[in-house]
Structure formats: structure tokens, C-alpha cells
Design an enzyme around this catalytic site. Structure first.
Site, PDB file in Angstrom:
ATOM      1  N   ASP A 284      -5.220  95.966  64.433  1.00 62.96           N
ATOM      2  CA  ASP A 284      -4.164  96.734  65.060  1.00 62.96           C
ATOM      3  C   ASP A 284      -4.364  98.199  64.647  1.00 62.96           C
ATOM      4  O   ASP A 284      -5.244  98.528  63.842  1.00 62.96           O
ATOM      5  CB  ASP A 284      -2.771  96.207  64.664  1.00 62.96           C
ATOM      6  CG  ASP A 284      -1.710  96.605  65.685  1.00 62.96           C
ATOM      7  OD1 ASP A 284      -1.961  97.523  66.478  1.00 62.96           O
ATOM      8  OD2 ASP A 284      -0.623  96.005  65.684  1.00 62.96           O
TER       9      ASP A 284
HETATM   10  C1  BGC Z   1       0.906  97.792  68.093  1.00 61.94           C
HETATM   11  C2  BGC Z   1       0.053  96.927  68.978  1.00 61.94           C
HETATM   12  C3  BGC Z   1      -0.608  97.743  70.053  1.00 61.94           C
HETATM   13  C4  BGC Z   1      -1.389  98.861  69.408  1.00 61.94           C
HETATM   14  C5  BGC Z   1      -2.146  99.716  70.390  1.00 61.94           C
HETATM   15  C6  BGC Z   1       0.194  99.043  67.641  1.00 61.94           C
HETATM   16  O1  BGC Z   1       1.076  99.928  67.032  1.00 61.94           O
HETATM   17  O2  BGC Z   1       1.322  97.038  66.980  1.00 61.94           O
HETATM   18  O3  BGC Z   1       0.827  95.898  69.534  1.00 61.94           O
HETATM   19  O4  BGC Z   1      -1.417  96.939  70.854  1.00 61.94           O
HETATM   20  O5  BGC Z   1      -0.480  99.681  68.691  1.00 61.94           O
HETATM   21  O6  BGC Z   1      -1.347 100.543  71.115  1.00 61.94           O
END
Ligand code: BGC
Length: 759
Positions: A284
Site C-alpha cells: 500500500d
Molecule cells: C489506500 C489504498 C489505495 C492506495 C492508492 C492508500 O492510502 O490505503 O486503498 O489503493 O492508497 O491510492
């Protein structure tokens, strides 16, 4: 944005390029092996790097010098970039400027629609209609792929039992069986056939147990027994893997003392060894860097830990890019580990057909004609209306009559920007339909609609910080609360019925939006009390991204319709249901507690050694509270209709032995005056086991449409496969003995029968 002048030459002529998007493993292996033989160590590490373009903000840090890095072969993919034109320009850098001309993959959080937005996932799950769920993902894939995107960070399948957690909005509720069905349907919707250019690769997330954050506080620790993990939290991720999901995202949280991003048990032993996952594993947003504050070491150390745990791609943080070479030289990671990660990233590009045509998803004509179409919006309207849950309808206040005056009151009544809810980063939310507009469009000429804002969302200062990051979507009336309420009461004076549009704003839900108080904010409760005092019938249209604690509202307000955040067409879809053009058929996929102190409250709990008899409140030396009963306000699976369904004649096939399936048949009668749809639910309970077993477990459901007066027999087949669970040794098997089979329209009100199942 990073732009580069110059024409976009295809790399079709590149020697050895794959000729189709085929996933034939032997051909793919050969192609990738020959490509990797030409790659330097730096180029291999470059493939593991996933920066954010910064077009869209979805996290704290941002990436820099992206164009230069792409040309140097230091980027594997890019996300948060929108439009075919921009994507084409960036891809051109990769395939014309970088030494080996390896194309990039382009990702985005296409979570519940692209520009045509569907209800938030928690709402979508309440349709219990897997065809609709799949269709929403299909449309999202078509629109996203028409705009250059080939990879979505969806489905999010984290089981959540704590409505304080803002991200409960993004998942499918509390049940592992239903969550697994949704996971499967979403993956199918996104990526049926990657050889064309209308499907995109899915990425199941957040692996794992992100939804079990302690105290519902986002990014917080989880600590869980393995039996709970395997029986209750892991099944939806596994369902996505079984459905062939192309990628997976590691979660931010600490799992039993090791952050998921460095958790080899999860990312390799479970994911690859037990489940046979063949796709690639991405962190993530800065998940690797966050292991420094987690307390696992400096950037070099945590990057090595992540790679060794099984992570293949590093989102935004550049830990891999900046430290893996050094770690290899120092013997902290191996070349085989870097090669394995690089191969999986390249395989994804191969499966997407990008080596054949890096511009496969860059078709300007598609972008102009396939996004936010009238047909897609119609579909979004229909699907949204199937997701709303009628929580109460005393005295049949609903459906609204198409005569007289309706007073529409509340801060969410004319709040277009709010309708999409969380995670609609690709959409222009100003194009959504607000409830006021929807009511006007659907009502017809004989209805007069009057409107007043009635209150602010909450006290002025609350949510300011959140609004700073994500934009404020609600008007703030600077006058004293009493004046705003007085206006609303005056507006409602001549009305026959009041529709109060209250609840949460989009900013109060989703990532980093945990709440310790899950009630409707006080200013809105004050408004609601004033509206009820008029003595007119009040319909509460409840916008929310989580189960709310609305015991008082349930006691006092005659009609309540939960509309989540319904997406682009929310206003029309809500009006369709309010006027009865669509009969509500949604059912809750979470338990709604009476107050925050009952959390976690979920239907599939264990019995304890001192259970409280059903219907009782407090008994000394029983598992209960002094100040509140154990009951929820609304149980899992609950939802009303404008008609009424009666369940009768539950019959089970007898003498169960071994693999012989059990059939359970039940008759459902629509004994109301309107046609409608019902979600028939099947639960089981294993009465005695080698470990304690839940009091109920959903094992099947069917959504059926019945005409007024119609009866139908619904049959469920249960096999020993459905009885399997992970025992204390994590062995997955079933145990013979007594089982209770239950069926009903929610998890509380069921018909039940007992069977004995022998080996
Ligand atoms: C979130 C994810 C997301 C990623 C990319 C993160 O802050 O937890 O769910 O896919 O950002 O935008």
C-alpha cells in the site's frame, strides 16, 4: 504532469515481442526469461517501483522526477494519472526512451465506478445481487480502460465489524461468506478476458486483516488467533485469489506483531504456498517506509524485509529503488528474490498484452464515447435503488404519494458533491444528482417540493482538517442553529410529509475517517427533533458510510431509508424508491448497534459459556451489559420492503451421511399488496465442535422476485464442503454431529430445523 513531446512509436517491432495478450504460460515464461536476460540489476529493481503521478491525491507523500526515472528504466508502473493523452505521453517515454522499452502499467483506485459512480461498496453489498455487483465492476472496467487505465486497486474485501473504522464503507460488511461472493463477482467483472482492451487487472486488498484495526482507529494494530483469521477474515481474499485476481495489495497494519508488508507468513506462506497465488504483490501507499515508525528498522532494513516476505512492488516510497542494490551487495537479499519479484511484475504486463501493444488502452475514440454514458448512468441508477435498505416504515408512510407538498429538509438534501461518497477519484462529483434534483425529476407535476437546509452537518470546527485534505462538500450556514432550524420548520409548515436528508458527509467516511461517536451529529439530531415536533409524518433518508447508532431515531421516526452514498445517480435512485417506482430490496451486511459501547457487535459470534437467553436483557452472571441489552437495532441481513414476505414449511432431506448433500426447502409467500424482491438467507450452526463454533453462519442466499400474492419454494443444497472450517491445527475439514439449519429474511427471524450428519 510529466509531458514529453514526440510521436508515439509502437514497440511492436521490438525483437522477440509477444504477439498476443495470451497467457500461455510457456510462451510467457520464454518471453520474460529472454527479456530478463537482457536486464541489468538496476532495471530489474526499477520494475518494482510504483510512483504516484500526483494528478490525484490518495496519500501523504508524492513522487518526484518521474519522467527522468521512467527514461532511466527506474519505474515499473504509475498510478493516480488520468486521461488517455497523459497516459500515452508517459507510456511513450517508457517505450521510446528507456533502454529496454518495457511498457508501464497504469493503476488507479477504481473502487465503485470510474466516472459513472455506483454506491459505495458497503452499499453495493446490500443488494445481495452478485450479477449487479459484477456488472458495476464491468462498467467500471470498461470506462477505466477507455481512459487508459489497465489496473485497479479493487476489490477491497476487508471484513469489518467495527463501524468506528471509516473504511468499513469500502468493504462488504461483516460476513466472510457474503464477502467471498462479492470478491468473486468483482474480480469477474474487472478481468474476465485480458486479451481485449475492455478488461483491467484487479488488485484485491488490503492483505490482511486491515478491517480488524483495534478500536476502529485507522492503520491500527491487529492481533488475532489463527482460527479466527482463517475462518472469519481470510476467506474473501482467498475467494479473490481463487477467482484469478491478478494482483494483491499488502495492508498497512501490524498483524500479530509483524506489519503485513513484512509478514512472510501472510505474503508467502498463506498467499503463495497455501493458496497458490500466481500474481504480483504490491505494497500500500508507502507501506514499506511506514515500517520505520512501526519500529522494524531503517529504510534499507524494512525494504529487505518486505522483499523477503514476498512483496514485489513498492508503492510510492522508493525503498526498493534506493536500497535493494546495497542490500544485495551486503547479502541481505538475494538475486533470486529480486528476480522473482521482477518476473511477476513483467508477467502482469505480459498478461495485459502491453508487450504486444503498450498503447492498447490508449484509444481516444473509446474515451470519448464509452465513459459516463447515458446507459451506464441508467445502470448506476437501477443498481443504486437495489442497494438502499428500508429500516423502518411504520404506518406505511412510504412510498410517498404523488400529490400534495413534500418538504425536503436537511444538509444532505441538496448536496451533489456528496452523493458519490468515498473513493470516486476519477469522477466529476459535481455531475452527480442530488436528492432535491432527483425528487423534482421523479415526482411528476402534481407534487410540490419545498426545500430548506435545516442545519449544518455538525458544529463548525469538526471535520475541518479532513475537509482540508479532501475538499469540503457541504455548505456551512453561518447563522445560529436555532435560526436555521426555524427556517426549516417554517418551510415545512404547509407540507403533507417531511423528508429529512441527514447523516454523514462523504468526508466523514472512508480512509482516515474513524469516528468514536457513530451517531448522527448533534446539530442534525436537533433538527430532526424539531421536525418531529411538527406532528407531520417524517421520513429519514439516511446518508452514511457505516452502520450508525440510531436507536433514538428508530424509536421516534416513523420511516427510515438507509441510502449510503448512492453514486452518480443517487438522487434519482432515492426518489425511485421514495415514490415506490422501485420497491426496496436491500438487506444490511453489517449489524447496527444500539451504541458504540456494544462494538464489536456481529451476528456470527460465539455463544460463550454464559449466554444470555434470547429476548432477555440483564441476568446476573451472564454475558451481558447492565445498561443496554445485547440486541442490535438492526440485525445482519435485515431490510424491509413495501410488501411483506412470510416464510413457511422449512423441510430438510433426511438421513445425512458423508458426502450426500442436504437439501433445505422453504416456501416464501409475498402476502403484501405489491410485487417485490426478497433475499432468502440460509444459516447453519454446528452445535458441538472441536473448537467453539459461531451461533450462526451464512451459507447461502438467493434473491428472488415475487409478484403480490405469489408463493415460491426455494431450495438450498448444503454439502459437507459447506460445513468445513479450520480447526485448532488449521486443518480444513468438517466434523459430524448435530447442526441447526435456519432460513429467513434476516439473521434474527428464522425458521429452524435440526439435523444429524454422520461421516
Ligand atoms: C489506500 C489504498 C489505495 C492506495 C492508492 C492508500 O492510502 O490505503 O486503498 O489503493 O492508497 O491510492
Amino acid at each position: 504532469m510529466i509531458l514529453l513531446a514526440g510521436s508515439a512509436n509502437s514497440i511492436l517491432a521490438q525483437s522477440g515481442a509477444a504477439t498476443t495478450g495470451s497467457t500461455s504460460t510457456a510462451a510467457m515464461d520464454k518471453y520474460i526469461s529472454s527479456l530478463m536476460a537482457k536486464m541489468t540489476l538496476d532495471e530489474k529493481i526499477g520494475q518494482l517501483n510504483l510512483p504516484s503521478s500526483g494528478d490525484i491525491t490518495t496519500g501523504q507523500a508524492n513522487s518526484s522526477d518521474i519522467a527522468k526515472k521512467i527514461a532511466e528504466g527506474k519505474v515499473g508502473g504509475l498510478f493516480n494519472i488520468k486521461s488517455v493523452a497523459k497516459i500515452r505521453e508517459v507510456q511513450t517515454i517508457a517505450v521510446e526512451k528507456s533502454r529496454l522499452k518495457i511498457p508501464l502499467i497504469f493503476g488507479m483506485d477504481v473502487i465503485h465506478g470510474y466516472e459513472t459512480v455506483f454506491p459505495i461498496p458497503l452499499g453495493l453489498s446490500c443488494s445481495w445481487d452478485m450479477q449487479e455487483v459484477e456488472r458495476s465492476a464491468r462498467i467500471a472496467a470498461t470506462e477505466a480502460s477507455a481512459d487508459g487505465i489497465c489496473w485497479t486497486f479493487s476489490p477491497m474485501v476487508d471484513i469489518a465489524r467495527d463501524p468506528r473504522w471509516g473504511r468499513i464503507a469500502e468493504g462488504n460488511g461483516e460476513d466472510p461468506y457474503l464477502g467471498s461472493q462479492v470478491a468473486k463477482a468483482m474480480v469477474k467483472g474487472y478481468q474476465q478476458d485480458l486479451s481485449g482492451n475492455t478488461d483491467i487487472m484487479a488488485c484485491v486488498k488490503h492483505f490482511a486483516l486491515y478491517g480488524a484495526a483495534e478500536a476502529g482507529r485507522d492503520y491500527n494494530t491487529t492481533d488475532m488467533s489463527y482460527t479466527r483469521m482463517f475462518n472469519e477474515y481470510l476467506p474473501p481474499y482467498k475467494a479473490a485469489v481463487d477467482a484469478g485476481v491478478g494482483s494483491i495489495m499488502a495492508s498497512f497494519n501490524d498483524v500479530n506483531g509483524i506489519p503485513a508488508t513484512a509478514n512472510k507468513f501472510l505474503q508467502t506462506d498463506v498467499l503463495r504456498t497455501r493458496w497458490g497465488f500466481k500474481g504480483f504483490d504490491v505494497t500500500d501507499y508507502t507501506g514499506i517506509n511506514e515500517m520505520i515508525p512501526h519500529g522494524l528498522g531503517d529504510l534499507q532494513t524494512v525494504s529487505a524485509l518486505a522483499l523477503k516476505a514476498g512483496i514485489d512492488m513498492d508503492m510510492v516510497g522508493e525503498g526498493f529503488l534506493t536500497t535493494l542494490k546495497k542490500s544485495l551487495q551486503e547479502g541481505k537479499v538475494t538475486m533470486a528474490e529480486i528476480d522473482a519479484a521482477c518476473r511477476l511484475v513483467l508477467e502482469a504486463k505480459y498478461k495485459l498484452g502491453l508487450f504486444t501493444d503498450p498503447y492498447k488502452y490508449c484509444d481516444e475514440k473509446r474515451a470519448a464515447t464509452e465513459i459516463f454514458t447515458a446507459a451506464n448512468r441508467m445502470e448506476a441508477r437501477k443498481i443504486a435503488s437495489d442497494c438502499f435498505v428500508l429500516l423502518k416504515n411504520q404506518g406505511n408512510v412510504l412510498p410517498l404519494k404523488r400529490t400534495g407538498t413534500i418538504a425536503l429538509i436537511g444538509p444532505l438534501a441538496d448536496a451533489r458533491e456528496n452523493m458519490a461518497g468515498t473513493w470516486s477519484v476519477a469522477a466529476d462529483n459535481s455531475k452527480s444528482v442530488a436528492l432535491l434534483q432527483g425528487l423534482k425529476d421523479v415526482a411528476g407535476g402534481d407534487v410540490r417540493i419545498v426545500y430548506s437546509q435545516g442545519s449544518n452537518l455538525d458544529a463548525d470546527t469538526l471535520f475541518e482538517q479532513r475537509a482540508e485534505a479532501f475538499g469540503k462538500t457541504l455548505r456551512q450556514d453561518p447563522r445560529p442553529e436555532a435560526d436555521i432550524i426555524r427556517d426549516a420548520v417554517n418551510t415545512a409548515a404547509g407540507a403533507d410529509v417531511i423528508v429529512a436528508a441527514l447523516g454523514e458527509s462523504a468526508e466523514m467516511t472512508g480512509e482516515s475517517s474513524s469516528r468514536s461517536n457513530i451517531e448522527i451529529p448533534q446539530t442534525q439530531q436537533d433538527l430532526l427533533k424539531a421536525l418531529l415536533k411538527t406532528g407531520k409524518p417524517v421520513v429519514l433518508v439516511l446518508f452514511t458510510g457505516r452502520p450508525l447508532a440510531i436507536k433514538w431515531e428508530n424509536d421516534e421516526v416513523p420511516a427510515i431509508l438507509d441510502v449510503w452514498f448512492g453514486g452518480t445517480e443517487a438522487g434519482h435512485a432515492i426518489a425511485d424508491v421514495l415514490f415506490g417506482d422501485t420497491n426496496p430490496s436491500g438487506k444490511l451486511t453489517t449489524t447496527w448497534p444500539q451504541n458504540v459501547g456494544q462494538i464489536p457487535l456481529y451476528y456470527n459470534h460465539m455463544n460463550t459459556g454464559r449466554p444470555l437467553p434470547e429476548g432477555a436483557w440483564f441476568q446476573k452472571f451472564r454475558s451481558n451489559y447492565l445498561d443496554v441489552s445485547n440486541d442490535p437495532v438492526y440485525p445482519f441481513g435485515y431490510g424491509l420492503s413495501y410488501t411483506h414476505f412470510t416464510y413457511s414449511d422449512l423441510t430438510l432431506s433426511s438421513s445425512l451421511k458423508g458426502n450426500q448433500p442436504l437439501t433445505a426447502t422453504v416456501t416464501i409467500t409475498n402476502d403484501g399488496a405489491k410485487d417485490g424482491s426478497e433475499v432468502v438467507q440460509l444459516y447453519i450452526r454446528q452445535l458441538v465442535g472441536s473448537i467453539t463454533r459461531p451461533v450462526k453462519e451464512l451459507k447461502g442466499f438467493q434473491k428472488i422476485a415475487l409478484k403480490a400474492g405469489e408463493s415460491r419454494k426455494v431450495m438450498f443444497t448444503i454439502t459437507p464442503q459447506d460445513l468445513k472450517f479450520y480447526n485448532n491445527e488449521l486443518k480444513y475439514d468438517w466434523e459430524p454431529g448435530d447442526f441447526v439449519i435456519m432460513t429467513g429474511g434476516n439473521s434474527r427471524d428464522v425458521l429452524s430445523a435440526k439435523v444429524n450428519w454422520t461421516r
